[in-house]
Design an enzyme around this catalytic site. Structure first.
Site, PDB file in Angstrom:
ATOM      1  N   HIS A   1     -13.013  -3.785  10.652  1.00 31.19           N
ATOM      2  CA  HIS A   1     -11.646  -3.908  10.152  1.00 31.19           C
ATOM      3  C   HIS A   1     -10.926  -2.563  10.111  1.00 31.19           C
ATOM      4  O   HIS A   1     -11.518  -1.536   9.796  1.00 31.19           O
ATOM      5  CB  HIS A   1     -11.680  -4.511   8.745  1.00 31.19           C
ATOM      6  CG  HIS A   1     -10.332  -4.861   8.205  1.00 31.19           C
ATOM      7  ND1 HIS A   1      -9.668  -6.008   8.567  1.00 31.19           N
ATOM      8  CD2 HIS A   1      -9.525  -4.219   7.331  1.00 31.19           C
ATOM      9  CE1 HIS A   1      -8.523  -6.066   7.933  1.00 31.19           C
ATOM     10  NE2 HIS A   1      -8.397  -4.985   7.180  1.00 31.19           N
TER      11      HIS A   1
ATOM     12  N   ASP B   1     -14.839  -7.950  12.276  1.00 31.22           N
ATOM     13  CA  ASP B   1     -13.774  -7.878  11.280  1.00 31.22           C
ATOM     14  C   ASP B   1     -13.970  -8.944  10.204  1.00 31.22           C
ATOM     15  O   ASP B   1     -14.366 -10.076  10.502  1.00 31.22           O
ATOM     16  CB  ASP B   1     -12.415  -8.070  11.949  1.00 31.22           C
ATOM     17  CG  ASP B   1     -11.294  -8.150  10.934  1.00 31.22           C
ATOM     18  OD1 ASP B   1     -11.251  -7.279  10.047  1.00 31.22           O
ATOM     19  OD2 ASP B   1     -10.486  -9.090  11.009  1.00 31.22           O
TER      20      ASP B   1
ATOM     21  N   TYR C   1       0.793  -1.226   0.000  1.00 33.18           N
ATOM     22  CA  TYR C   1       0.000   0.000   0.000  1.00 33.18           C
ATOM     23  C   TYR C   1       0.827   1.279   0.000  1.00 33.18           C
ATOM     24  O   TYR C   1       0.307   2.332   0.345  1.00 33.18           O
ATOM     25  CB  TYR C   1      -0.947   0.000   1.207  1.00 33.18           C
ATOM     26  CG  TYR C   1      -1.920  -1.160   1.236  1.00 33.18           C
ATOM     27  CD1 TYR C   1      -2.527  -1.612   0.072  1.00 33.18           C
ATOM     28  CD2 TYR C   1      -2.232  -1.801   2.425  1.00 33.18           C
ATOM     29  CE1 TYR C   1      -3.408  -2.679   0.092  1.00 33.18           C
ATOM     30  CE2 TYR C   1      -3.132  -2.864   2.457  1.00 33.18           C
ATOM     31  CZ  TYR C   1      -3.706  -3.300   1.282  1.00 33.18           C
ATOM     32  OH  TYR C   1      -4.595  -4.351   1.303  1.00 33.18           O
TER      33      TYR C   1
ATOM     34  N   SER D   1      -4.004  -6.733   8.402  1.00 36.96           N
ATOM     35  CA  SER D   1      -4.685  -6.921   7.132  1.00 36.96           C
ATOM     36  C   SER D   1      -3.693  -7.521   6.139  1.00 36.96           C
ATOM     37  O   SER D   1      -3.118  -8.571   6.417  1.00 36.96           O
ATOM     38  CB  SER D   1      -5.291  -5.608   6.640  1.00 36.96           C
ATOM     39  OG  SER D   1      -6.186  -5.818   5.584  1.00 36.96           O
TER      40      SER D   1
END
Length: 614
Positions: free
Chosen positions: A325, A290, A78, A148
């Site tokens: 989440h 989540d 990311y 994640s």
């Protein structure tokens, strides 16, 4: 704050400078937690060679002081440049290394999620840990962190066990990539995977694949698709999703969507098959709402039972809060349409956030500090309804009384629905009418809350979807009822189609009529007996289906009711079953199904609740 290119360096002040000193064993013994002591230096775009020669780009956040420091590593797709919050740890005497994963942003090579992060031909995580440990600012002991996707890359380093790695902290990730990330009960996680692919990977994939006008054109098409995501979910077939077709960097999406069956493609990257190779303590952080809740729990249980060393087996930590989440949601007290007081405070009174939990964990295992973690029971859960944190010695709880609540006829008097049935611990007697409804894939029940991502999630009011479902509602509770642990529904049901979905939702109904989501689950009928060998059903034949609703910890309060809803869609969270022999992910034509649930003494459909004695 500006960035510089290629091995740039800058010094940044992130807080009050109390004292600068090289970390030593003597200093460690005098403190109970790391404090913000240092100014921070950031070395940017340091290129790290992997075993095959491919270069990974890392940013290094380190204390502005002489000496060697315990080091933390996170690997992200990311864009490492977005992780400026890592300075929190450098202030406190850690070096924090953030790496772009293979093929992403400044790292070289071809991008394909996870395959190069684990134990296959390329072992980028393993190589990066070993590189980190050899640097002049590292004391040779490395902690691996992430959440994640970065939590998944953290877990995937575990089975390779690089010698310098001393501990792992993983937030909200999967144990089995197929079952906990891409599919659930055989249904495709459409609302998550399709949006995740377009929004988080899209621009960088296009920028690496094209130049000039073609790049601009592809970026414009992607932006249009993302803006119109709600309509894009309806596209059929899924494996022809138009915005992804032209760019090779999205090959993984088509590989995933066309591999609905479990098998070797998924096994090669399944962490749950490698739990017996973990040698270090692991902190597993999750949320009741989540999207990766089940994977978090299964990783904790698997390593606790099968870890390669006593150190690993005896030092697994599981913390689950009432959250959806994301790192910014850890410690939140307002989730969905509910309030959870005290979710932001650790039981010892300390602040509870993603940073503080990580800091306390690595203070123990990478600095040797006594933060209290090792003296606590291994499990810490937030009990909703009671709205309190509670330590437990195991999961599931040994004192659990698994109790069947059976579907019944008659009027519950709480909602207008397809049938408005009752829910009771009393076993059905004799013959009973069955309950039927039509499921049309072109008119599905729309998603509204739950363990979702990129669409509405968390505990939301289910009255609108309840009205289109079969509902079974208990009498008003005369005393509190705690439900903590794994939940499943057992349906005796038939369909007029050769395949269909069974979606089961558990809610708490308040006197004002609100039907607040606790948990839900799905089972695609063709996967009823096997995830590796799906078989169609015979129209008009009654089958027994077990629908996994994952887990919760909730006290249903006196004066409220328990409700179970049964339906056949939750779209776009899960893709629509087309009720045909075609794979729902590769088909385009649908039929309407008449689906029937039985609730008599021979075929007693029910939900199994893990009741905890009060």
């Amino acid at each position: 704050m500006g960035r510089v290119n290629q091995v740039g360096m800058r010094t940044v002040s992130f807080g009050l400078v109390v004292l600068l000193f090289a970390w030593s064993g003597a200093a460690l013994a005098q403190v109970l937690k790391s404090e913000p002591t240092f100014e921070v230096i950031i070395d940017e775009n340091v290129m790290v060679p992997m075993s095959d020669g491919t270069l990974m780009a890392v940013d290094v956040y380190r204390p502005d002081a002489e000496g060697k420091f315990p080091t933390l590593l996170e690997r992200t797709p990311y864009n490492k440049s977005n992780f400026v919050g890592n300075a929190y740890f450098a202030e406190r005497g850690f070096v924090y290394v953030e790496s772009d994963t293979r093929g992403r942003f400044n790292s070289k090579g071809a991008f394909y999620p996870f395959l190069d992060d684990a134990w296959l031909e390329n072992r980028d995580g393993f190589d990066t840990v070993n590189w980190v440990a050899k640097q002049p600012w590292s004391n040779g002991e490395v902690g691996v962190a992430g959440g994640s996707h970065t939590g998944q890359t953290a877990y995937m380093i575990g089975p390779t066990q690089p010698e310098p790695m001393k501990a792992i902290f993983a937030r909200e990730s999967a144990s089995n990539l197929r079952d906990h990330w891409v599919f659930r009960g055989g249904a495709f996680e459409h609302g998550f995977i399709t949006a995740w692919t377009a929004r988080t990977f899209g621009p960088n994939v296009i920028e690496k694949a094209y130049e000039g006008a073609q790049r601009d054109n592809e970026l414009a098409k992607l932006a249009s698709a993302v803006a119109d995501q709600a309509n894009g979910y309806w596209n059929l077939p899924l494996n022809e999703y138009p915005v992804f077709k032209s760019t090779p960097g999205w090959q993984f999406y088509y590989d995933w969507v066309t591999n609905a069956k479990d098998g070797p493609y998924w096994w090669q990257q399944a962490i749950e098959l490698k739990h017996n190779r973990f040698e270090v303590p692991v902190f597993h952080l999750g949320g009741w709402y989540d999207i990766f809740q089940d994977g978090t729990i299964k990783n904790f249980l698997g390593i606790q039972k099968n870890g390669a060393t006593e150190l690993a087996r005896n030092n697994q930590k599981l913390v689950i809060g009432p959250w959806v989440h994301g790192p910014s949601n850890v410690g939140k007290t307002e989730v969905g349409e509910m309030m959870f007081p005290g979710a932001d405070i650790y039981p010892d009174g300390d602040e509870l956030s993603y940073d503080t939990l990580r800091r306390r964990w690595f203070d123990v295992w990478n600095k040797g500090m006594d933060t209290g973690f090792t003296k606590e029971p291994p499990v810490l859960i937030y009990v909703m309804g009671d709205n309190k944190w509670r330590f437990e010695d195991e999961w599931p709880l040994a004192r659990t009384q698994y109790t069947n609540y059976y579907f019944g006829g008659g009027q519950s008097g709480t909602i207008v629905s397809v049938n408005d049935g009752t829910l009771s611990a009393k076993t059905p007697q004799g013959a009973q009418n069955a309950d039927s409804y039509e499921y049309d894939p072109l008119n599905p029940i729309m998603s509204n809350g739950g363990n979702a991502l990129f669409i509405a999630n968390g505990p939301l009011d289910q009255r609108e979807s309840n009205a289109r479902s079969l509902t079974y509602t208990s009498a008003v509770l005369t005393e509190d009822l705690e439900v903590t642990g794994p939940i499943k529904a057992v349906l005796h049901a038939m369909s007029s189609a050769v395949d269909t979905d069974w979606v089961v939702t558990l809610t708490e109904v308040y006197p004002d009529g609100r039907s607040m989501l606790i948990q839900d689950g799905i089972l695609r009928a063709r996967f009823r007996g096997s995830q590796t060998d799906p078989t169609l059903i015979e129209p008009g034949k009654i089958y027994e289906y077990e629908v996994d609703l994952w887990a919760t910890s909730n006290v249903f309060k006196a004066g409220n009711r328990i409700r179970v809803a049964v339906q056949s869609s939750n779209f776009p969270r899960w893709d629509r079953n087309l009720n045909t022999a075609e794979s729902p992910e590769t088909g385009a034509k649908s039929v309407v199904a008449l689906n029937t649930v039985f609730r008599d003494s021979v075929r007693p459909s029910h939900i199994v609740l893990p009741v905890i004695p009060r």
